[in-house]
Design a protein around this motif. Structure first.
Motif, PDB file in Angstrom:
ATOM      1  N   SER A  40       0.728  -1.104  -0.066  1.00 28.54           N
ATOM      2  CA  SER A  40      -0.112  -0.156   0.139  1.00 28.54           C
ATOM      3  C   SER A  40       0.767   1.250   0.016  1.00 28.54           C
ATOM      4  O   SER A  40       0.593   2.246  -0.299  1.00 28.54           O
ATOM      5  CB  SER A  40      -1.119  -0.118   1.436  1.00 28.54           C
ATOM      6  OG  SER A  40      -0.338  -0.046   2.342  1.00 28.54           O
ATOM      7  N   THR A  41       2.211   1.108   0.448  1.00 28.74           N
ATOM      8  CA  THR A  41       3.023   2.284   0.423  1.00 28.74           C
ATOM      9  C   THR A  41       3.437   2.612  -0.916  1.00 28.74           C
ATOM     10  O   THR A  41       3.844   3.762  -1.325  1.00 28.74           O
ATOM     11  CB  THR A  41       4.085   2.331   1.515  1.00 28.74           C
ATOM     12  OG1 THR A  41       4.827   1.137   1.295  1.00 28.74           O
ATOM     13  CG2 THR A  41       3.517   2.204   3.057  1.00 28.74           C
ATOM     14  N   GLY A  42       4.041   1.558  -1.641  1.00 23.65           N
ATOM     15  CA  GLY A  42       4.584   1.480  -2.939  1.00 23.65           C
ATOM     16  C   GLY A  42       6.057   1.744  -2.765  1.00 23.65           C
ATOM     17  O   GLY A  42       6.704   2.018  -3.711  1.00 23.65           O
ATOM     18  N   LEU A  43       6.604   1.345  -1.728  1.00 19.06           N
ATOM     19  CA  LEU A  43       8.123   1.565  -1.628  1.00 19.06           C
ATOM     20  C   LEU A  43       8.676   0.226  -1.859  1.00 19.06           C
ATOM     21  O   LEU A  43       7.965  -0.924  -2.041  1.00 19.06           O
ATOM     22  CB  LEU A  43       8.366   1.736   0.196  1.00 19.06           C
ATOM     23  CG  LEU A  43       7.799   3.003   0.630  1.00 19.06           C
ATOM     24  CD1 LEU A  43       8.275   2.927   2.135  1.00 19.06           C
ATOM     25  CD2 LEU A  43       8.435   4.076   0.143  1.00 19.06           C
ATOM     26  N   THR A  44      10.207   0.170  -2.233  1.00 17.10           N
ATOM     27  CA  THR A  44      10.899  -0.856  -2.355  1.00 17.10           C
ATOM     28  C   THR A  44      10.987  -1.725  -1.074  1.00 17.10           C
ATOM     29  O   THR A  44      10.680  -1.078   0.044  1.00 17.10           O
ATOM     30  CB  THR A  44      12.202  -0.567  -3.210  1.00 17.10           C
ATOM     31  OG1 THR A  44      13.095   0.189  -2.163  1.00 17.10           O
ATOM     32  CG2 THR A  44      12.034   0.313  -4.422  1.00 17.10           C
ATOM     33  N   SER A  45      11.632  -2.905  -1.135  1.00 20.75           N
ATOM     34  CA  SER A  45      11.740  -3.800   0.043  1.00 20.75           C
ATOM     35  C   SER A  45      12.712  -2.945   0.958  1.00 20.75           C
ATOM     36  O   SER A  45      12.776  -2.882   2.177  1.00 20.75           O
ATOM     37  CB  SER A  45      12.237  -5.038  -0.324  1.00 20.75           C
ATOM     38  OG  SER A  45      11.281  -5.886  -1.007  1.00 20.75           O
ATOM     39  N   LYS A  46      13.839  -2.345   0.233  1.00 24.21           N
ATOM     40  CA  LYS A  46      14.798  -1.930   1.108  1.00 24.21           C
ATOM     41  C   LYS A  46      14.289  -0.755   1.908  1.00 24.21           C
ATOM     42  O   LYS A  46      14.513  -0.341   3.062  1.00 24.21           O
ATOM     43  CB  LYS A  46      15.962  -1.476   0.020  1.00 24.21           C
ATOM     44  CG  LYS A  46      17.325  -1.465   0.626  1.00 24.21           C
ATOM     45  CD  LYS A  46      18.464  -0.987  -0.340  1.00 24.21           C
ATOM     46  CE  LYS A  46      19.420  -2.214  -0.496  1.00 24.21           C
ATOM     47  NZ  LYS A  46      20.386  -1.952  -1.425  1.00 24.21           N
ATOM     48  N   GLN A  47      13.604   0.138   1.112  1.00 28.19           N
ATOM     49  CA  GLN A  47      12.905   1.494   1.624  1.00 28.19           C
ATOM     50  C   GLN A  47      12.132   1.197   2.901  1.00 28.19           C
ATOM     51  O   GLN A  47      12.019   2.003   3.857  1.00 28.19           O
ATOM     52  CB  GLN A  47      12.442   2.069   0.613  1.00 28.19           C
ATOM     53  CG  GLN A  47      13.226   2.859  -0.380  1.00 28.19           C
ATOM     54  CD  GLN A  47      12.568   3.541  -1.454  1.00 28.19           C
ATOM     55  OE1 GLN A  47      11.309   3.079  -1.911  1.00 28.19           O
ATOM     56  NE2 GLN A  47      13.087   4.618  -1.968  1.00 28.19           N
ATOM     57  N   GLN A  48      11.441  -0.079   2.469  1.00 29.87           N
ATOM     58  CA  GLN A  48      10.423  -0.517   3.746  1.00 29.87           C
ATOM     59  C   GLN A  48      11.105  -0.582   4.997  1.00 29.87           C
ATOM     60  O   GLN A  48      10.466  -0.351   5.901  1.00 29.87           O
ATOM     61  CB  GLN A  48       9.379  -1.422   3.114  1.00 29.87           C
ATOM     62  CG  GLN A  48       8.227  -1.885   4.071  1.00 29.87           C
ATOM     63  CD  GLN A  48       7.269  -0.956   4.220  1.00 29.87           C
ATOM     64  OE1 GLN A  48       6.889   0.025   3.419  1.00 29.87           O
ATOM     65  NE2 GLN A  48       6.468  -1.098   5.288  1.00 29.87           N
ATOM     66  N   LYS A  49      12.152  -1.594   4.766  1.00 27.31           N
ATOM     67  CA  LYS A  49      12.944  -1.899   5.843  1.00 27.31           C
ATOM     68  C   LYS A  49      13.563  -0.752   6.819  1.00 27.31           C
ATOM     69  O   LYS A  49      13.146  -0.672   7.812  1.00 27.31           O
ATOM     70  CB  LYS A  49      14.062  -2.857   5.479  1.00 27.31           C
ATOM     71  CG  LYS A  49      13.443  -4.169   5.197  1.00 27.31           C
ATOM     72  CD  LYS A  49      14.670  -5.152   4.708  1.00 27.31           C
ATOM     73  CE  LYS A  49      14.051  -6.383   4.222  1.00 27.31           C
ATOM     74  NZ  LYS A  49      15.112  -7.367   3.668  1.00 27.31           N
ATOM     75  N   LYS A  50      14.042   0.191   6.160  1.00 23.69           N
ATOM     76  CA  LYS A  50      14.578   1.333   6.400  1.00 23.69           C
ATOM     77  C   LYS A  50      13.415   2.316   7.269  1.00 23.69           C
ATOM     78  O   LYS A  50      13.756   2.682   8.426  1.00 23.69           O
ATOM     79  CB  LYS A  50      15.226   2.299   5.487  1.00 23.69           C
ATOM     80  CG  LYS A  50      16.518   1.785   5.081  1.00 23.69           C
ATOM     81  CD  LYS A  50      17.333   2.502   4.131  1.00 23.69           C
ATOM     82  CE  LYS A  50      18.626   1.987   3.683  1.00 23.69           C
ATOM     83  NZ  LYS A  50      19.274   2.534   2.620  1.00 23.69           N
ATOM     84  N   LEU A  51      12.213   2.374   6.632  1.00 23.15           N
ATOM     85  CA  LEU A  51      11.226   3.008   7.087  1.00 23.15           C
ATOM     86  C   LEU A  51      10.732   2.349   8.441  1.00 23.15           C
ATOM     87  O   LEU A  51      10.472   3.135   9.481  1.00 23.15           O
ATOM     88  CB  LEU A  51      10.146   3.320   6.043  1.00 23.15           C
ATOM     89  CG  LEU A  51       8.789   3.766   6.634  1.00 23.15           C
ATOM     90  CD1 LEU A  51       8.853   5.155   6.270  1.00 23.15           C
ATOM     91  CD2 LEU A  51       7.401   3.164   5.729  1.00 23.15           C
TER      92      LEU A  51
END
Length: 70
Positions: A40-51
């Motif tokens: 639902s956020t549209g982030l990449t896996s790497k970005q989601q982990k950092k987020l």
């Protein structure tokens, strides 16, 4: 036949996610305080982990609530 559009990530690829940027982090949590999923956020896996790490760190430092009881 369905045509799928590639989602554009709300965070730039080179932009860092920081626990101190509360306005950005609030966009990715629900009203109850839950972290939104990657689909639902549209982030990449790497970005989601950092987020996720940044949100959890902000919660520990009490910049964000763990849950919102409104």
């Amino acid at each position: 036949m369905a045509i799928y559009r590639k989602r554009i990530s709300p965070i730039k690829p080179k932009e860092s996610v920081d626990y101190k940027d509360i306005d950005l982090l609030r966009k990715f949590i629900t009203e109850q305080g839950k972290i939104l999923p990657k689909r639902s956020t549209g982030l990449t896996s790497k970005q989601q982990k950092k987020l996720t790490k940044a949100i959890k760190q902000a919660r520990i430092l009490s910049l964000l609530p763990f849950l919102n009881k409104d």
